[in-house]
Design a protein around this motif. Structure first.
Motif, PDB file in Angstrom:
ATOM      1  N   ILE A 122      34.453  40.316  54.245  1.00 39.40           N
ATOM      2  CA  ILE A 122      35.511  41.304  54.480  1.00 39.40           C
ATOM      3  C   ILE A 122      35.925  41.307  55.949  1.00 39.40           C
ATOM      4  O   ILE A 122      37.120  41.381  56.277  1.00 39.40           O
ATOM      5  CB  ILE A 122      35.044  42.710  54.051  1.00 39.40           C
ATOM      6  N   GLU A 123      34.937  41.190  56.845  1.00 34.76           N
ATOM      7  CA  GLU A 123      35.251  41.203  58.274  1.00 34.76           C
ATOM      8  C   GLU A 123      36.021  39.956  58.684  1.00 34.76           C
ATOM      9  O   GLU A 123      36.919  40.021  59.542  1.00 34.76           O
ATOM     10  CB  GLU A 123      33.964  41.327  59.104  1.00 34.76           C
ATOM     11  N   ARG A 126      39.483  40.608  57.612  1.00 26.91           N
ATOM     12  CA  ARG A 126      40.079  41.606  58.507  1.00 26.91           C
ATOM     13  C   ARG A 126      40.567  40.964  59.810  1.00 26.91           C
ATOM     14  O   ARG A 126      41.621  41.318  60.349  1.00 26.91           O
ATOM     15  CB  ARG A 126      39.041  42.693  58.819  1.00 26.91           C
ATOM     16  N   THR A 158      36.685  40.986  46.048  1.00 27.17           N
ATOM     17  CA  THR A 158      36.866  40.836  47.495  1.00 27.17           C
ATOM     18  C   THR A 158      37.885  39.750  47.819  1.00 27.17           C
ATOM     19  O   THR A 158      38.730  39.909  48.707  1.00 27.17           O
ATOM     20  CB  THR A 158      35.522  40.508  48.167  1.00 27.17           C
ATOM     21  N   LEU A 161      41.712  40.197  48.218  1.00 31.38           N
ATOM     22  CA  LEU A 161      42.327  40.570  49.494  1.00 31.38           C
ATOM     23  C   LEU A 161      43.129  39.421  50.088  1.00 31.38           C
ATOM     24  O   LEU A 161      44.100  39.642  50.820  1.00 31.38           O
ATOM     25  CB  LEU A 161      41.242  41.004  50.488  1.00 31.38           C
ATOM     26  N   VAL A 167      47.672  43.934  53.252  1.00 30.46           N
ATOM     27  CA  VAL A 167      46.511  44.408  52.504  1.00 30.46           C
ATOM     28  C   VAL A 167      46.691  45.841  52.020  1.00 30.46           C
ATOM     29  O   VAL A 167      46.076  46.262  51.041  1.00 30.46           O
ATOM     30  CB  VAL A 167      45.235  44.283  53.366  1.00 30.46           C
ATOM     31  N   ARG A 173      42.331  47.580  48.405  1.00 27.37           N
ATOM     32  CA  ARG A 173      42.441  47.791  49.853  1.00 27.37           C
ATOM     33  C   ARG A 173      41.323  48.674  50.410  1.00 27.37           C
ATOM     34  O   ARG A 173      41.037  48.623  51.603  1.00 27.37           O
ATOM     35  CB  ARG A 173      43.793  48.407  50.197  1.00 27.37           C
ATOM     36  N   MET A 176      38.656  47.351  52.770  1.00 35.32           N
ATOM     37  CA  MET A 176      38.923  47.167  54.192  1.00 35.32           C
ATOM     38  C   MET A 176      38.729  48.459  54.989  1.00 35.32           C
ATOM     39  O   MET A 176      38.853  48.461  56.203  1.00 35.32           O
ATOM     40  CB  MET A 176      40.366  46.674  54.383  1.00 35.32           C
TER      41      MET A 176
END
Length: 240
Positions: A122-123, A126, A158, A161, A167, A173, A176
């Protein structure tokens, strides 16, 4: 522990009352008849500070009250460092720190390890590292998804995304959001607590729930000075 049983006895004794109205003066007398040791109250406070990770406060409280810590204060700081790392998105550091402190935690808890790796993915998304994110998912998460259906479903969720340039329009969403980081951080924090022989929740909130339950039972039997604002702990006069 002694402090928990003492307070529970006090709460229970308040429920052993005949159905009638009790004045504030009589109620306060009954409360004063219940003796709770200051040492027990201090242990409850210390348990809360240590379990919740307030290392500096716990150390100051130890010096001021003389209440002994049941753990090394360094371990409190270490697990808070892991939690804060996850909450700030620095998952790689968190994993390294966990492995340094408690090498067996992640080996013994594949679900926790997957969630930490999921948070790493996820990071990456991001930060806009989409190629690296896809590679990471294929190499690190996909093999675990093949072994566990629930992991595969979470991975697919996941990866959704990646299908959205914006997003904020993505159905998932929430992944995030800060709440997702906090969820993962709480999970790893609880695992570290367990590895250190601590309960994951402090005793004080549980006793507060018992008090609320006792008041609910008393409401069915008597009119009494009920505590409504627990921040002040001041009772109201009995309802007429």
């Amino acid at each position: 522990m002694m402090e928990s049983s003492s307070l529970w006895m006090a709460i229970s004794r308040l429920a052993e009352i005949e159905a009638r109205e009790i004045s504030r003066e009589e109620w306060e007398k009954k409360l004063n008849d219940v003796k709770i040791r200051k040492e027990d109250m201090n242990k409850l406070v210390m348990n809360f500070l240590v379990t919740e990770g307030y290392a500096d406060c716990a150390e100051k409280f130890r010096m001021e009250s003389g209440t002994e810590l049941d753990t090394d204060i360094a371990t409190v700081r270490d697990r808070m460092a892991v939690k804060k790392a996850v909450e700030s998105g620095n998952v790689e550091f968190a994993i390294q720190k966990v492995n340094d402190l408690h090498p067996k935690i992640l080996d013994a808890n594949p679900k926790l390890f997957f969630h930490l790796q999921q948070q790493r993915l996820i990071e990456l998304i991001r930060d806009g590292n989409l190629e690296e994110a896809l590679k990471f998912a294929q190499e690190e998460l996909a093999p675990r998804g093949e072994e566990n259906k629930s992991f595969l479903e979470e991975l697919e969720k996941t990866l959704a995304l990646l299908a959205f340039e914006d997003v904020s329009n993505c159905p998932v969403r929430d992944l995030m959001g800060i709440s997702q980081r906090q969820k993962t951080a709480s999970e790893v924090y609880a695992a570290i607590l367990a590895s250190q022989g601590h309960e994951k929740d402090p005793k004080l909130p549980s006793l507060l729930k018992m008090l609320i339950c006792a008041q609910d039972q008393l409401d069915k039997k008597i009119a009494y000075p009920r505590i409504k604002e627990f921040s002040s702990s001041l009772p109201d006069d009995p309802a007429v």
